[in-house]
Design a protein around this motif. Structure first.
Motif: not given
Length: 525
Positions: A284, A281, A71, A239, A64-69
């Motif tokens: 995945w 960070k 960092p 988070e 899955e594409a990830v976006q860190d809520p």
């Protein structure tokens, strides 16, 4: 349920056990002893250190594409390898100094849960197999607070988290003397919903000059090992908006190269996440179906490829969970095998094991049972080789349900502590080829103890004990604080040494061995 052991035997002596219930079952860390040189040493963390099939296909899911809520901020590198001066620590009581190691002894660090291979196998040698009459010699003892964590050790450092008041104390002690290097503290407001200890559950993870701590509220912090300086810190529960589970965050993170893999357990995703060890960070995420379990992830090799094995499943309605096989490089999910009790009050807690190359053994209590899977070359398909049912109080050859203990595998046989509650517990040998219990025993003995000034004769047992395979034998810690060496074969078991370290319930943390020293955690006074 079947009759208890005392009812079957008509035993009138008092047997120490907790009655089974309809819900869940229920801390001091005991000390250090040397199990090396000509013998074993022991320390107590109290912390106690003592010297010593129909094919089924589940298509792999793309990463899955990830976006860190959130960092984390990074405070430098772990470049300072000079520790502060050692000092005496008021919580540590000294015992007898550890003897030197044998020159022929093989030793190893113990940098995470269940040791170097995360399966309870130690390669240390020249351990003491015959103990003094009073038991293994105590080297030092830490008066610990609340928690169910085991220590992690990379000589000379021992790292151990426990709770005192409203703080988690991360202690860094000299592994052989108990003197203090440093202490790191962070606040906690965690309260166990079911009345168990409200301290940390997860064992520290040491990687070079870094150590990672995972608290019961989902706080993940990276510290410089030599100094205790915080490098980065995350609050994973906040988070990722993970609701508090039955027992909080439990599973020990898994170190895979420069990644730290955590079973976060957010239903709807992510179930599992990997964080960069240097920066914290998010790298995945993987899985959306299942919550956090009480088993810890493991790195295994299947069909020649490295994979992360996660046994997921915590609190949910309906109860869901199962086995996951994940590519550690990108989080791609392969095998998904549902395996979970239908009961709401239930958990997956026993770490799965790879047996016979490409086969995985998985087990759970709460009327779930056990299964052996053969994984296909695509790492997504599988066939069930055999299944065994669980009646919680198991008595038949086709019944097996491990609660939280990790079994030992030896020469095609599995040895483990079966049963959900204390009165249900038995020591079993399972033929992994046939999927049948070869023998089932309930080790017990009589012991005279003094409780509150009154001498009593008790019938004691291993109950739901913990294993360590070491130096050709099994080192067993019984649930009530009895330590023993055992020989385990398909013909039966034999206790070759036994010592009562203390008499207390909830001795649930597996023993730890490093450089000939045995570390025992006592979880209840």
């Amino acid at each position: 349920m079947g009759l208890s052991r005392d009812e079957r035997r008509g035993n009138t002596r008092r047997r120490v056990e907790k009655p089974s219930g309809t819900g869940f079952n229920r801390p001091g860390l005991s000390g250090v002893s040397r199990v090396g040189g000509d013998g074993m040493r022991m320390c107590r963390l109290v912390l106690l250190l003592i010297a010593l099939g129909t094919p089924a296909v589940s298509l792999g899911v793309e990463a899955e594409a990830v976006q860190d809520p959130a960092p984390p901020k990074v405070s430098g590198e772990a470049s300072n390898t000079t520790p502060p001066p050692l000092k005496a620590y008021v919580r540590v009581k000294k015992g007898t100094a550890a003897k030197p190691l044998s020159k022929e002894a093989k030793t190893h660090p113990w940098t995470g849960f269940l040791g170097p291979t995360r399966d309870g196998n130690s390669t240390e040698t020249h351990l003491l197999k015959t103990w003094p009459k009073a038991g293994p010699t105590k080297v030092w003892e830490l008066a610990a607070g609340d928690g169910y964590a085991s220590p992690a050790i990379q000589h000379p450092y021992l790292v151990y988290p426990h709770r005192v008041g409203d703080s988690v104390l991360v202690e860094c002690l000299h592994a052989e003397t108990g003197q203090q290097y440093w202490q790191y503290k962070f606040a906690t407001a965690y309260r166990d919903r079911l009345g168990y200890s409200s301290g940390p559950r997860s064992t520290p993870v040491i990687d070079g000059n870094r150590v990672y701590i995972y608290g019961a509220e989902g706080v993940l912090v990276c510290l410089e090992l030599a100094t205790g300086r915080a490098i980065w810190k995350r609050d994973l529960v906040r988070e990722f908006r993970v609701p508090q589970d039955f027992f909080g965050a439990v599973g020990t993170p898994l170190l895979v190269g420069d990644r730290l893999v955590v079973n976060i357990g957010k239903v709807g995703g992510p179930c599992v996440a990997a964080f960069h060890t240097l920066t914290g960070k998010l790298v995945w995420v993987s899985g959306k179906k299942w919550g956090p379990s009480y088993a810890s992830p493991r790195l295994v090799t299947i069909h020649g490829k490295k994979r992360v094995l996660v046994f997921a499943g915590g609190e949910s309605r309906p109860s869901t969970g199962g086995l996951m096989l994940i590519d550690p490089t990108n989080g791609k999910l392969g095998l998904e095998f549902p395996w979970r009790s239908r009961k709401y009050e239930s958990v997956n807690a026993s770490c799965p094991l790879v047996v016979g190359g490409n086969r995985i053994f998985v087990s759970a209590s709460y009327q779930t049972g056990s299964a052996l899977l053969e994984v296909g070359p695509d790492l997504s398909s599988h066939k069930v080789v055999w299944k065994m049912v669980d009646a919680e109080h198991n008595t038949e050859p086709d019944q097996l349900g491990l609660h939280w203990g990790t079994p030992l595998i030896k020469d095609g046989y599995l040895y483990g502590f079966d049963g959900r509650n204390e009165p249900d517990a038995s020591l079993v040998c399972v033929d992994l080829k046939a999927g049948r219990v070869v023998w089932r025993e309930e080790p017990e003995w009589e012991q005279t103890v003094t409780v509150q000034g009154v001498e009593q004769t008790l019938t004691l047992s291993t109950l739901r004990g913990s294993f360590l395979a070491a130096d050709g034998q099994a080192l067993v810690l019984g649930e009530l604080g009895q330590l023993m060496w055992m020989d385990l074969t398909p013909k039966g078991y034999k206790i070759t040494q036994r010592s009562s370290l203390f008499l207390a319930r909830e001795s649930w943390c597996p023993p730890v061995i490093s450089r000939g020293l045995l570390y025992i955690s006592q979880n209840m006074r």
